[in-house]
Enzyme design. Structure first.
Site, short mmCIF file in Angstrom:
data_model
loop_
_atom_site.label_atom_id
_atom_site.label_comp_id
_atom_site.label_asym_id
_atom_site.label_seq_id
_atom_site.Cartn_x
_atom_site.Cartn_y
_atom_site.Cartn_z
CG ASP A 157 -4.40 -5.48 -4.10
OD1 ASP A 157 -5.49 -4.95 -3.79
OD2 ASP A 157 -3.61 -5.93 -3.25
CG HIS A 189 -1.98 -1.01 1.21
ND1 HIS A 189 -1.77 -2.30 1.64
CD2 HIS A 189 -3.28 -0.95 0.81
CE1 HIS A 189 -2.89 -2.99 1.50
NE2 HIS A 189 -3.82 -2.21 1.01
#
Length: 559
Positions: free
Chosen positions: A305, A232
């Site tokens: 993702d 992330h």
């Protein structure tokens, strides 16, 4: 030729009527695809979030991000293929609201219904709000070692998601967590043991898909289990050799493919042994097309993702990422940071010849075929009344509690403090807590104990001296607190409520357990194990180097 002619004449002479060939029914996927414009096809490739509790709720965030105000307008403007629900977008409030939102969005989608999705892994990644049934996450299920419990988790979860109009769960996590310092996977993984992780991955996929009729997604290919960087916020590099990848990371994905996983999600990680270019897997043709499609033979839908994550944005600009992902072999582009930029980039790549429309058709055909498989092409509205009855049903909660009861792991009981009789001791519960789940107050209530959330070490020590036993919850950072409690000389039980490796930072602890999760269902199971209502049955699904081997776990009789 003469033989066939004679046979035909003989049949005709007998008066037999040969029926005309029956025309094959048109494939609804092919028929849909043939009638779609290029913008409609490109829209099907994208799945993102919208703000609003209802399809017609205006939002300044939608206006800022998408140029239109309501969720329904966003869906219609971009011909979206899917929507992802989060609580922070006001999508997930209660069963009736979620069902109504799903119905409104599907109405806005028109002739090609949406794939509505959410991340419902359980444990530390839980999106559905109360009263949705809460199960333990990946690692506690690994501690329980039960394929049937993994199946039931998927089945019940999928049944509740389907009741509110969600047909895609972004679960289970198929990563093999072999790095105790992993900041993003950790207890989301079933185990550090590839065969166990593979067995439970396949079982949970069967629960979602066979048991509940919704799509599961094995994530994060080619395996995010050995990284110390969170994708992330950065771009992780995994330095497994190809042989190590085959032995450690591949087995759960092979199991997922054998189980018929509808979708597989890619990881924003670099694996030099699989692709030396330095591109993250999401953008790597050798990994997505060569390895996943080619070597592993996967024929389902491949999903990226989130494209908002730093791991996929470090090397290329946001306008290049969706094009490169499609060139790599990705089908669904999840949550691009700027939707209009991403859509225009794909359309421009087709116009400029970098992508062909036939390449777009390949992915859209897979997406539509999955929607057909899951009944979305003949979608009918969900019933909000049914949603309220199904989500959090008493039978579901009983199943979740029984599953969780099999996951608590006792690691040390040197002084024989456990189990104890609740009526015979004055007990203090202190340490870490989650405000979301009221972790510490729930445990204290279950034990009939005194709750002292987040005290100073001095406050905790003073309180411990006035009690017969102190149970302290640890989730990183409780070293000074635990040291102060141990220094009192009073009996202390430490419980790692997330990462079992916490115990390596807490010297002097002689009685400890692991729950791998801190929701209310885990705390009720912990209370029962502490007091001998149930025996602790869990076995470590990971090793704690220098402390306990994989598979370690104590037990005791019930009182």
């Amino acid at each position: 030729m003469r033989t066939h002619t004679v046979a035909f004449l003989a049949v005709a002479a007998l008066g037999v009527v040969i029926p005309a060939p029956v025309a094959a029914k048109p494939n609804p996927v092919d028929a849909l695809l043939a009638g779609m414009t290029l913008p409609e096809k490109v829209g099907q490739l994208f799945s993102t979030y919208v703000y609003g509790s209802e399809a017609t709720s205006p939002s300044t965030e939608n206006q800022r991000l998408y140029g239109v105000s309501t969720p329904a307008e966003v869906v219609a403007k971009y011909h979206l293929g899917g929507i992802v629900y989060f609580s922070w977008t006001n999508s997930l409030q209660n069963p009736r609201q979620i069902a109504g939102l799903s119905n409104g969005l599907q109405k806005a989608a028109g002739r090609i219904p949406l794939s509505i999705s959410t991340d419902q892994e359980h444990g530390v990644v839980t999106r559905m709000p109360a009263p949705a049934t809460r199960f333990p996450g990946g690692m506690p299920l690994g501690a329980g070692r039960s394929p049937s419990d993994a199946y039931r988790t998927g089945q019940v979860t999928g049944t509740e998601l389907r009741a509110v109009g969600i047909r895609q769960a972004w679960a289970p996590v198929a990563d093999v967590n072999v790095n105790p310092a992993n900041p993003v996977i950790g207890v989301r993984s079933f185990s550090s043991d590839p065969p166990l992780a593979g067995t439970l991955t396949a079982s949970q996929i069967h629960g979602f898909q066979r048991g509940a009729g919704i799509s599961a997604s094995a994530k994060h290919f080619p395996g995010h289990g050995d990284t110390a960087t969170d994708s992330h916020t950065g771009l992780p590099v995994i330095n497994h050799t190809r042989q190590e990848w085959q032995r450690i990371d591949a087995p759960p994905f092979r199991a997922a493919i054998t189980a018929g996983a509808d979708t597989i999600m890619s990881a924003h990680i670099v694996v030099p042994a699989l692709d030396a270019s330095g591109d993250p897997a999401t953008l790597s043709k050798p990994i997505i097309t060569g390895l996943l499609r080619g070597e592993l033979g996967y024929r389902g839908v491949i999903v990226s993702d989130s494209l908002e994550m730093a791991g996929v944005r470090e090397k290329y600009g946001d306008e290049r990422v969706p094009v490169l992902a499609l060139k790599a072999g990705i089908d669904v582009l999840l949550m691009p940071p700027t939707l209009e930029l991403a859509v225009d980039a794909v359309l421009g790549a087709v116009a400029g010849g970098e992508l062909t429309e036939s390449r777009i058709d390949e992915s859209v055909r897979r997406i539509l075929a999955l929607k057909q498989k899951r009944g979305l092409l003949t979608w009918t509205p969900v019933d909000p009344d049914v949603a309220e009855r199904v989500v959090g049903a008493a039978a579901h909660r009983r199943t979740a509690q029984a599953v969780t009861d099999r996951t608590v792991t006792a690691l040390r009981n040197d002084a024989g403090l456990l189990p104890y009789r609740a009526a015979e001791k004055k007990v203090l519960v202190t340490g870490w807590t989650s405000s979301t789940y009221d972790t510490l107050p729930v445990l204290a209530r279950e034990l009939g104990a005194t709750a002292l959330p987040t005290p100073t070490p001095e406050q905790a020590a003073d309180a411990a001296r006035a009690h017969d036993l102190t149970v302290v919850l640890s989730n990183g950072g409780q070293q000074a607190l635990v040291a102060a409690l141990i220094a009192t000389g009073q009996p202390v039980v430490v419980v790692a409520v997330r990462n079992p490796h916490d115990l390596t930072t807490l010297p002097g602890v002689t009685t400890c357990l692991a729950t791998y999760g801190y929701t209310d269902v885990s705390m009720r199971s912990l209370a029962k194990a502490l007091t001998g209502v149930i025996p602790p049955r869990g076995k470590l699904p990971v090793a704690i180097p220098g402390y306990h081997p994989y598979g370690h776990g104590l037990s005791w009789g019930v009182k």
